[in-house]
Design a protein around this motif. Sequence first.
Motif, PDB file in Angstrom:
ATOM      1  N   HIS A 191      35.651  42.962  46.355  1.00  0.00           N
ATOM      2  CA  HIS A 191      34.664  44.029  46.523  1.00  0.00           C
ATOM      3  C   HIS A 191      33.423  43.764  45.677  1.00  0.00           C
ATOM      4  CE1 HIS A 191      33.083  48.026  47.262  1.00  0.00           C
ATOM      5  NE2 HIS A 191      32.966  48.224  45.957  1.00  0.00           N
ATOM      6  N   ARG A 192      33.631  43.331  44.429  1.00  0.00           N
ATOM      7  CA  ARG A 192      32.480  43.022  43.579  1.00  0.00           C
ATOM      8  C   ARG A 192      31.657  41.880  44.161  1.00  0.00           C
ATOM      9  NH1 ARG A 192      36.207  44.135  39.336  1.00  0.00           N
ATOM     10  NH2 ARG A 192      36.772  41.932  39.235  1.00  0.00           N
TER      11      ARG A 192
ATOM     12  N   THR B  49      47.336  42.494  43.838  1.00  0.00           N
ATOM     13  CA  THR B  49      46.561  42.831  45.027  1.00  0.00           C
ATOM     14  C   THR B  49      45.340  43.669  44.664  1.00  0.00           C
ATOM     15  OG1 THR B  49      48.579  42.802  46.374  1.00  0.00           O
ATOM     16  CG2 THR B  49      46.665  43.959  47.281  1.00  0.00           C
ATOM     17  N   HIS B  50      45.528  44.604  43.730  1.00  0.00           N
ATOM     18  CA  HIS B  50      44.401  45.434  43.278  1.00  0.00           C
ATOM     19  C   HIS B  50      43.318  44.582  42.628  1.00  0.00           C
ATOM     20  CE1 HIS B  50      42.183  48.740  41.463  1.00  0.00           C
ATOM     21  NE2 HIS B  50      42.311  48.159  40.284  1.00  0.00           N
ATOM     22  N   LEU B  51      43.721  43.670  41.748  1.00  0.00           N
ATOM     23  CA  LEU B  51      42.742  42.805  41.091  1.00  0.00           C
ATOM     24  C   LEU B  51      41.996  41.957  42.108  1.00  0.00           C
ATOM     25  CD1 LEU B  51      44.659  41.540  37.916  1.00  0.00           C
ATOM     26  CD2 LEU B  51      42.939  43.348  38.062  1.00  0.00           C
ATOM     27  N   ARG B  52      42.735  41.402  43.079  1.00  0.00           N
ATOM     28  CA  ARG B  52      42.097  40.568  44.092  1.00  0.00           C
ATOM     29  C   ARG B  52      41.138  41.378  44.960  1.00  0.00           C
ATOM     30  NH1 ARG B  52      46.308  38.558  45.703  1.00  0.00           N
ATOM     31  NH2 ARG B  52      46.787  39.858  47.507  1.00  0.00           N
ATOM     32  N   THR B  53      41.552  42.599  45.310  1.00  0.00           N
ATOM     33  CA  THR B  53      40.700  43.462  46.124  1.00  0.00           C
ATOM     34  C   THR B  53      39.426  43.844  45.372  1.00  0.00           C
ATOM     35  OG1 THR B  53      42.636  44.371  47.257  1.00  0.00           O
ATOM     36  CG2 THR B  53      40.594  45.619  47.409  1.00  0.00           C
TER      37      THR B  53
ATOM     38  N   GLY C 292      55.526  46.287  41.559  1.00  0.00           N
ATOM     39  CA  GLY C 292      54.412  46.669  40.702  1.00  0.00           C
ATOM     40  C   GLY C 292      53.494  45.490  40.402  1.00  0.00           C
ATOM     41  N   TRP C 293      54.099  44.339  40.127  1.00  0.00           N
ATOM     42  CA  TRP C 293      53.293  43.141  39.862  1.00  0.00           C
ATOM     43  C   TRP C 293      52.473  42.758  41.085  1.00  0.00           C
ATOM     44  CZ3 TRP C 293      53.237  38.238  42.065  1.00  0.00           C
ATOM     45  CH2 TRP C 293      52.517  37.273  41.375  1.00  0.00           C
TER      46      TRP C 293
END
Length: 227
Positions: A71-72, A63-67, A57-58
């Motif tokens: 993207h931003r 990975t989500h935050l980095r992606t 989960g961590w």
Amino acid sequence: MAVRRRRGAALRRAKARLRRTAWTGGAVAVLALALTWQTVWPYVVGVVLVGLLGGVGWWLWRTHLRTMAEHRAWRAEEENAARERSMAEIDTMTWQRFERYVAELCRRDGCTHVIVSGKSGDLGADVVGRMPDGRRLVIQCKHYAPHRTVPSGDMQKFLGTAKAEHGADVAVFVATCDFTRAAERLAVKHEILAMHRNLLGAWVRGATLESLIPLNGTGNGGRPRSR
């Protein structure tokens, strides 16, 4: 020297005792686990699974935050590139075409009764009209090279005519370059929108004139400006 040797020997003995204690404790723990395995194995497996799930989960969260950050950053780069392409087209316009283009942007945003002066002696009112809510709009246009800056003298002239001569409720000084700090401070103080190159790029890309008014005094390029 003898004292130092005794201290060293004592330290080594202490470390040896610590290692023996650790090994003994580990052995006891393993033995206890083996003897009680039938009872504790569900808990052990549960702890291991919780640890694995927490780790996964961590990792997914990071990975989500980095992606999202990537993207931003990509979106910002694409928007900046698109804005620069649009600004490059504006840079090739004549000053007359630029004034007509600004009028077109006003109409796009719902402004009415938009008129382009297109002549000298207009006392700073290159484009006039009405905001969607009926307020009188007066715009001064300066089609300068991107490396130039609008000096405070130009802003003072527009300040002296926009409201006193033309009765502007919304006064906008739009330029294809940046403003000096003094010109920008003067505009903010007297509630004139100093639409520098960055804000103009946002306007070209679809931001409404109304939405840009609160941004007055922000984002005026990255180059050093005179005072």
